[in-house]
Design an enzyme around this catalytic site. Structure first.
Site, PDB file in Angstrom:
ATOM      1  N   ASP A  84     -17.466 -13.025  67.203  1.00 57.37           N
ATOM      2  CA  ASP A  84     -16.851 -11.712  66.953  1.00 57.37           C
ATOM      3  C   ASP A  84     -15.829 -11.254  67.994  1.00 57.37           C
ATOM      4  OD1 ASP A  84     -19.218 -12.049  65.581  1.00 57.37           O
ATOM      5  OD2 ASP A  84     -20.139 -10.198  66.286  1.00 57.37           O
ATOM      6  N   GLU A 141     -24.372  -6.108  60.159  1.00 58.69           N
ATOM      7  CA  GLU A 141     -23.896  -6.283  61.526  1.00 58.69           C
ATOM      8  C   GLU A 141     -22.546  -5.583  61.699  1.00 58.69           C
ATOM      9  OE1 GLU A 141     -25.837 -10.461  62.846  1.00 58.69           O
ATOM     10  OE2 GLU A 141     -24.057 -10.726  61.631  1.00 58.69           O
TER      11      GLU A 141
HETATM   12  C1  FRU Z   1     -22.182 -11.008  64.320  1.00 59.56           C
HETATM   13  C2  FRU Z   1     -23.245 -11.133  65.389  1.00 59.56           C
HETATM   14  C3  FRU Z   1     -23.571  -9.766  65.971  1.00 59.56           C
HETATM   15  C4  FRU Z   1     -24.084 -10.093  67.343  1.00 59.56           C
HETATM   16  C5  FRU Z   1     -23.239 -11.293  67.724  1.00 59.56           C
HETATM   17  C6  FRU Z   1     -23.959 -12.303  68.564  1.00 59.56           C
HETATM   18  O1  FRU Z   1     -21.492 -12.170  64.066  1.00 59.56           O
HETATM   19  O2  FRU Z   1     -24.394 -11.762  64.869  1.00 59.56           O
HETATM   20  O3  FRU Z   1     -24.465  -9.006  65.203  1.00 59.56           O
HETATM   21  O4  FRU Z   1     -23.931  -9.038  68.230  1.00 59.56           O
HETATM   22  O5  FRU Z   1     -22.808 -11.890  66.511  1.00 59.56           O
HETATM   23  O6  FRU Z   1     -23.104 -13.306  69.024  1.00 59.56           O
END
Ligand code: FRU
Length: 521
Positions: free
Chosen positions: A44, A230
């Site tokens: 992300d 998320e």
């Molecule tokens: C989304 C996610 C988030 C988390 C991050 C961990 O892709 O799963 O929810 O904070 O990636 O790398």
């Protein structure tokens, strides 16, 4: 977030070689004008922010390997959102004083606390950059907690200090993450949205100092609830052709309503500083008219908005991660894995079905075109026409297609013999077919056909397609629909063809523009 990545990766690697595929040379698939780290894993985008002449991108980063793990915030800055300068890891995963508890730096956002009202930066700091992120706390294989932490920087994000009284928000949960914070001017306060991931709910909080947070309300348990929720992102979005008017949009990364993979959905509504209320007049996920999908491809996820855009820069601007948890760790790319979308300018358009999300690549991407080769309009009748013979897979293609009497009509990209990536219009749907796009062997879930309903505009569909090595972003009808998919062609160049089946179609306003490489090498 997924765990136990390694065994899957090893298996994928073994089957890759068993299938007789030669590994491509390093960087073969590295996008040339989309952001990616030079090496190792990213997911992300985090903490997107403009400050003092610089756009900042922080991102989920594993400093040690080309698979997910050791999550830390990588960092890069840019003056134009296209050319990025990589900086050292900003906020690394850390070990607690007990020597065995670890905090990984999961996703979140960043803001500028003017005049350091939070006191998080040293006294006298004018602009205090504050990162609000999820601390994912583990001991060995055991996950202990997910809570919200803050860290601060008084030197434009170059060095960071963890707040010594972290966490600032703890609900005793292991599924509470991805704080997205912005300044809510009407009530002079910070607002955070964060997900209760497995409850499919977003919780909204307020704070005056970024350290003490109070619950405002919840939104959720509607739309697609088949996967964890998320990376929420809430923002006012301008309505096209209605100057000064905005409507609030809440973005959620989660399951795709139709297929077994992750994607993003959006909700249009109102936010009064306390509650986000869905306005049911707008696109929403009530079957069969699923219409609130952000991107109809498989590879656009976890997008968030930039905070504090400079005056004169129309927003909101969002950037998403170009990958999918269903096969993310298995992509055949080395030494990097993961890239970001072009920054997308978003707006809403009033339609019969309510306010429709519109997405356009940031306008300045046009400045990366080297030459513009325009082509005369062409009629294609139950055959195909080669438009470019062997063009490097780094270009922008625009074309208006009038399907006319053709049953199926479209464009083939990165074509070499049988290998091809097909974007076609059939039965009122725009499809992206990557089943023969090159290497698909690394995951059974990769080869796929995506589709989105798309209405003709005056008998025409307008396509704007960005090809960048392993990335394809397709914007249709001025961004009313977007399909983003990765591909792994076996050759660095391929042909572009237009085709029509079962009748004749017309292709006009054709422009092929090779794009200059801007990634730092
Ligand atoms: C989304 C996610 C988030 C988390 C991050 C961990 O892709 O799963 O929810 O904070 O990636 O790398």
């Amino acid at each position: 977030m997924r765990q136990s990545f390694l065994p899957i990766t090893l298996l994928a690697l073994m089957s890759h070689f068993a299938n007789g595929q030669a590994a491509q040379k390093p960087d073969f698939y590295r996008p040339q004008y989309h952001f990616s780290p030079a090496k190792n894993w990213t997911n992300d985008p985090n903490g997107l922010l403009y400050h003092n002449g610089e756009y900042h991108i922080f991102y989920q980063y594993n400093p040690f390997a080309n698979v997910w793990g050791h999550m830390s915030w990588g960092h890069a800055v840019s003056k134009d959102l296209l050319r990025w300068e990589h900086l050292p890891v900003a906020i690394p995963e850390f070990t607690h004083p007990d020597g065995k508890t670890m905090t990984s730096i999961f996703s979140g956002s960043a803001v500028i606390d003017k005049d350091n009202t939070s006191g998080l930066c040293p006294a006298g700091t004018k602009d205090c950059m504050v990162a609000i992120y999820t601390g994912n706390v583990t001991q060995g294989d055991k996950q202990l907690a997910q809570y919200q932490n803050v860290a601060s920087s008084s030197d434009n994000g170059r060095t960071w200090k963890q707040y010594d009284k972290n966490p600032v928000l703890d609900l005793n949960s292991k599924e509470f993450r991805d704080p997205n914070v912005f300044w809510y001017a009407p009530q002079k306060k910070w607002v955070m949205s964060a997900v209760k991931a497995t409850e499919h709910r977003v919780a909204f909080f307020e704070s005056k100092d970024l350290k003490n947070w109070t619950l405002l309300s919840h939104f959720g348990q509607q739309g697609d609830t088949t996967k964890v929720w998320e990376c929420p992102a809430l923002m006012p979005v301008p309505i096209q052709n209605e100057p000064g008017k905005t409507k609030w949009v809440l973005f959620i990364s989660a399951g795709h309503p139709q297929k077994d993979y992750v994607g993003m959905q959006y909700f249009v509504g109102d936010f009064d500083g306390k509650n986000f209320k869905l306005d049911p007049a707008n696109p929403r996920p009530i079957a069969p008219a699923v219409s609130n999908v952000v991107d109809w491809g498989k590879d656009y996820y976890a997008a968030i908005q930039f905070n504090d855009l400079p005056a004169g820069q129309t927003g909101p601007l969002m950037v998403g991660w170009l990958n999918n948890w269903a096969y993310g760790n298995e992509l055949p790319t080395t030494p990097f894995k993961g890239a970001m979308s072009l920054p997308r300018q978003i707006s809403l358009k009033r339609t019969a079905a309510g306010l429709q999300l519109m997405q356009q690549p940031i306008a300045t991407v046009a400045g990366l075109r080297t030459v513009n080769t325009t082509k005369p309009s062409m009629k294609v009748s139950s055959n195909s026409i080669v438009v470019e013979k062997a063009i490097d897979n780094t270009y922008e293609l625009t074309v208006d297609i009038k399907p006319g009497t053709a049953k199926t009509v479209g464009v083939k990209l990165a074509k070499n013999g049988d290998e091809e990536t097909v974007i076609q219009y059939v039965n009122g749907k725009l499809q992206f077919d990557r089943r023969k796009s090159g290497d698909t062997s690394f995951s059974k879930k990769f080869a796929s056909v995506e589709e989105t309903p798309l209405a003709l505009q005056n008998g025409v569909i307008k396509l704007r397609i960005f090809v960048d090595k392993s990335v394809v972003e397709v914007f249709a009808n001025e961004g009313e629909r977007v399909i983003t998919d990765l591909i792994f062609p076996t050759q660095p160049a391929g042909s572009i063809e237009f085709f029509a089946e079962g009748g004749s179609a017309e292709f006009s306003n054709v422009r092929v523009s090779p794009i200059k490489a801007v990634v730092p090498q």
